[in-house]
Design a protein around this motif. Structure first.
Motif, PDB file in Angstrom:
ATOM      1  N   THR A   1       5.106  -1.303   9.080  1.00 58.32           N
ATOM      2  CA  THR A   1       6.627  -0.541   8.654  1.00 58.32           C
ATOM      3  C   THR A   1       6.529   0.013   7.521  1.00 58.32           C
ATOM      4  O   THR A   1       6.132  -0.715   6.637  1.00 58.32           O
ATOM      5  CB  THR A   1       7.440  -1.904   8.704  1.00 58.32           C
ATOM      6  N   ILE A   2       6.834   1.119   7.265  1.00 56.98           N
ATOM      7  CA  ILE A   2       6.770   2.132   5.987  1.00 56.98           C
ATOM      8  C   ILE A   2       8.169   2.422   5.494  1.00 56.98           C
ATOM      9  O   ILE A   2       9.162   2.587   6.320  1.00 56.98           O
ATOM     10  CB  ILE A   2       6.215   3.468   6.401  1.00 56.98           C
ATOM     11  N   MET A   3       8.351   2.056   4.327  1.00 61.36           N
ATOM     12  CA  MET A   3       9.790   2.603   3.779  1.00 61.36           C
ATOM     13  C   MET A   3       9.524   4.016   3.181  1.00 61.36           C
ATOM     14  O   MET A   3       8.640   4.215   2.194  1.00 61.36           O
ATOM     15  CB  MET A   3       9.927   1.862   2.291  1.00 61.36           C
ATOM     16  N   VAL A   4       9.703   4.978   4.091  1.00 60.11           N
ATOM     17  CA  VAL A   4       9.575   6.529   3.737  1.00 60.11           C
ATOM     18  C   VAL A   4      10.537   6.854   2.517  1.00 60.11           C
ATOM     19  O   VAL A   4      11.553   6.729   2.495  1.00 60.11           O
ATOM     20  CB  VAL A   4       9.943   7.124   4.895  1.00 60.11           C
ATOM     21  N   ASP A   5       9.672   7.442   1.559  1.00 59.08           N
ATOM     22  CA  ASP A   5      10.415   7.751   0.293  1.00 59.08           C
ATOM     23  C   ASP A   5      11.542   8.409   0.582  1.00 59.08           C
ATOM     24  O   ASP A   5      12.810   8.166  -0.043  1.00 59.08           O
ATOM     25  CB  ASP A   5       9.336   8.248  -0.660  1.00 59.08           C
ATOM     26  N   ASN A   6      11.461   9.768   1.125  1.00 60.59           N
ATOM     27  CA  ASN A   6      12.736  10.796   0.900  1.00 60.59           C
ATOM     28  C   ASN A   6      13.849  10.406   2.140  1.00 60.59           C
ATOM     29  O   ASN A   6      14.890  10.707   1.806  1.00 60.59           O
ATOM     30  CB  ASN A   6      12.106  11.986   1.536  1.00 60.59           C
ATOM     31  N   LEU A   7      13.566   9.336   2.997  1.00 59.05           N
ATOM     32  CA  LEU A   7      14.388   9.171   3.824  1.00 59.05           C
ATOM     33  C   LEU A   7      15.175   7.585   3.504  1.00 59.05           C
ATOM     34  O   LEU A   7      16.382   7.437   4.078  1.00 59.05           O
ATOM     35  CB  LEU A   7      13.865   8.725   5.324  1.00 59.05           C
TER      36      LEU A   7
ATOM     37  N   GLU B   1       5.318  13.137   4.854  1.00 60.38           N
ATOM     38  CA  GLU B   1       6.102  12.047   4.056  1.00 60.38           C
ATOM     39  C   GLU B   1       5.220  11.038   3.333  1.00 60.38           C
ATOM     40  O   GLU B   1       4.080  10.758   3.938  1.00 60.38           O
ATOM     41  CB  GLU B   1       6.885  11.500   5.058  1.00 60.38           C
ATOM     42  N   THR B   2       5.447  10.479   2.246  1.00 62.60           N
ATOM     43  CA  THR B   2       5.069   9.382   1.643  1.00 62.60           C
ATOM     44  C   THR B   2       5.892   8.148   1.818  1.00 62.60           C
ATOM     45  O   THR B   2       7.086   8.314   1.990  1.00 62.60           O
ATOM     46  CB  THR B   2       4.756   9.669   0.101  1.00 62.60           C
ATOM     47  N   GLY B   3       5.264   6.940   1.638  1.00 57.50           N
ATOM     48  CA  GLY B   3       6.039   5.945   1.386  1.00 57.50           C
ATOM     49  C   GLY B   3       5.269   4.557   1.237  1.00 57.50           C
ATOM     50  O   GLY B   3       3.854   4.549   0.993  1.00 57.50           O
ATOM     51  N   THR B   4       5.851   3.316   1.182  1.00 54.12           N
ATOM     52  CA  THR B   4       5.060   2.244   1.068  1.00 54.12           C
ATOM     53  C   THR B   4       5.339   1.140   2.077  1.00 54.12           C
ATOM     54  O   THR B   4       6.280   1.262   2.641  1.00 54.12           O
ATOM     55  CB  THR B   4       5.856   1.655  -0.294  1.00 54.12           C
ATOM     56  N   VAL B   5       3.914   0.518   2.469  1.00 53.68           N
ATOM     57  CA  VAL B   5       3.942  -0.423   3.369  1.00 53.68           C
ATOM     58  C   VAL B   5       4.863  -1.497   3.012  1.00 53.68           C
ATOM     59  O   VAL B   5       4.685  -2.228   1.996  1.00 53.68           O
ATOM     60  CB  VAL B   5       2.373  -0.691   3.911  1.00 53.68           C
ATOM     61  N   MET B   6       5.854  -1.821   3.776  1.00 55.82           N
ATOM     62  CA  MET B   6       6.816  -3.041   3.638  1.00 55.82           C
ATOM     63  C   MET B   6       6.628  -4.114   4.354  1.00 55.82           C
ATOM     64  O   MET B   6       6.706  -5.335   4.024  1.00 55.82           O
ATOM     65  CB  MET B   6       8.199  -2.631   3.964  1.00 55.82           C
ATOM     66  N   GLN B   7       5.971  -3.764   5.643  1.00 54.02           N
ATOM     67  CA  GLN B   7       5.374  -5.102   6.494  1.00 54.02           C
ATOM     68  C   GLN B   7       4.299  -4.824   7.361  1.00 54.02           C
ATOM     69  O   GLN B   7       4.352  -3.585   7.888  1.00 54.02           O
ATOM     70  CB  GLN B   7       6.724  -5.434   7.157  1.00 54.02           C
TER      71      GLN B   7
ATOM     72  N   GLN C   1       5.892  -1.175  -8.857  1.00 56.24           N
ATOM     73  CA  GLN C   1       5.512  -1.025  -7.396  1.00 56.24           C
ATOM     74  C   GLN C   1       5.432  -2.535  -6.851  1.00 56.24           C
ATOM     75  O   GLN C   1       5.371  -3.541  -7.545  1.00 56.24           O
ATOM     76  CB  GLN C   1       4.286  -0.327  -7.168  1.00 56.24           C
ATOM     77  N   VAL C   2       5.517  -2.741  -5.675  1.00 57.70           N
ATOM     78  CA  VAL C   2       5.496  -3.975  -4.913  1.00 57.70           C
ATOM     79  C   VAL C   2       4.141  -4.497  -5.178  1.00 57.70           C
ATOM     80  O   VAL C   2       3.132  -3.764  -5.154  1.00 57.70           O
ATOM     81  CB  VAL C   2       5.742  -3.738  -3.367  1.00 57.70           C
ATOM     82  N   GLY C   3       4.294  -5.604  -5.632  1.00 57.29           N
ATOM     83  CA  GLY C   3       2.936  -6.644  -6.123  1.00 57.29           C
ATOM     84  C   GLY C   3       2.930  -6.620  -7.557  1.00 57.29           C
ATOM     85  O   GLY C   3       1.999  -7.674  -8.014  1.00 57.29           O
ATOM     86  N   ASP C   4       3.538  -6.063  -8.444  1.00 65.29           N
ATOM     87  CA  ASP C   4       3.535  -6.115  -9.825  1.00 65.29           C
ATOM     88  C   ASP C   4       4.312  -7.501 -10.048  1.00 65.29           C
ATOM     89  O   ASP C   4       5.109  -8.132  -9.210  1.00 65.29           O
ATOM     90  CB  ASP C   4       4.578  -5.148 -10.509  1.00 65.29           C
TER      91      ASP C   4
ATOM     92  N   ASP D   1       0.824  -1.232   0.036  1.00 63.71           N
ATOM     93  CA  ASP D   1       0.014  -0.018  -0.016  1.00 63.71           C
ATOM     94  C   ASP D   1       0.666   1.055   0.087  1.00 63.71           C
ATOM     95  O   ASP D   1       1.922   1.374   0.784  1.00 63.71           O
ATOM     96  CB  ASP D   1      -0.893   0.098   1.208  1.00 63.71           C
ATOM     97  N   TYR D   2       0.525   2.256  -0.739  1.00 63.67           N
ATOM     98  CA  TYR D   2       1.204   3.651  -0.849  1.00 63.67           C
ATOM     99  C   TYR D   2       0.560   4.439   0.178  1.00 63.67           C
ATOM    100  O   TYR D   2      -0.782   4.741   0.131  1.00 63.67           O
ATOM    101  CB  TYR D   2       1.230   4.013  -2.353  1.00 63.67           C
ATOM    102  N   VAL D   3       1.165   5.016   1.158  1.00 60.77           N
ATOM    103  CA  VAL D   3       0.653   6.086   2.249  1.00 60.77           C
ATOM    104  C   VAL D   3       1.165   7.194   2.307  1.00 60.77           C
ATOM    105  O   VAL D   3       2.383   7.466   2.066  1.00 60.77           O
ATOM    106  CB  VAL D   3       0.352   5.151   3.550  1.00 60.77           C
TER     107      VAL D   3
END
Length: 161
Positions: free
Chosen positions: A42-48, A26-32, A97-100, A14-16
């Protein structure tokens, strides 16, 4: 129903957007999403470019349209870092994106995308092995939002979802 029992639910990929707290904006992708603690994915924060646990009450699910607009905006700003996108030489605007599901090696192999970096993908291949794949080596991509009815199986015949 006790309102204290209700929590926002997110799934891997999911993108959040963070709407409150230390990482607000911040935006990011749910990793776990930990089964024991679903309220703090757990979110992979895009800018960080790092994974951070963030309470689901501080997150907002973004649509694919939101994601594309954010990626397009960040793509126009070289050096601003951050957003997970990978380029393909034949389709330079293609975003993974994750899931492709991706096909590679002249469409002879396929894999499930589990992580996206600036120019490479981390995938689970048909042999149930995790590998890195350069984005420009992808022959075809079946985006997650276009394959809701597609069933993909691993080497043991288990459905990948």
């Amino acid at each position: 129903i006790d309102i204290g029992m209700v929590v926002k639910y997110f799934e891997q990929g999911d993108y959040v957007r963070v709407v409150n707290g230390k990482y607000m904006g911040e935006t990011g992708t749910v990793m776990q999403v930990d089964e024991a603690n679903k309220s703090t994915p757990t979110i992979m924060v895009d800018n960080l470019r790092k994974e951070v646990p963030i309470k689901s009450s501080n997150l907002k699910l973004l649509t694919n349209k939101d994601r594309e607009e954010i990626l397009r905006f960040n793509k126009k700003k070289p050096g601003k870092g951050g957003v997970d996108m990978a380029m393909n030489q034949q389709a330079s605007d293609r975003l993974f994106q994750v899931g492709d599901i991706v096909q590679y090696d002249n469409n002879r192999q396929q894999g499930y995308v589990i992580e996206v970096d600036s120019h490479q993908l981390r995938i689970v291949n048909e042999q149930d092995k995790v590998q890195f794949l350069a984005a420009n080596k992808v022959d075809k991509c079946i985006p997650i939002d276009k394959r809701r009815k597609l069933l993909v199986r691993d080497c043991l015949g288990n459905a990948l979802q």
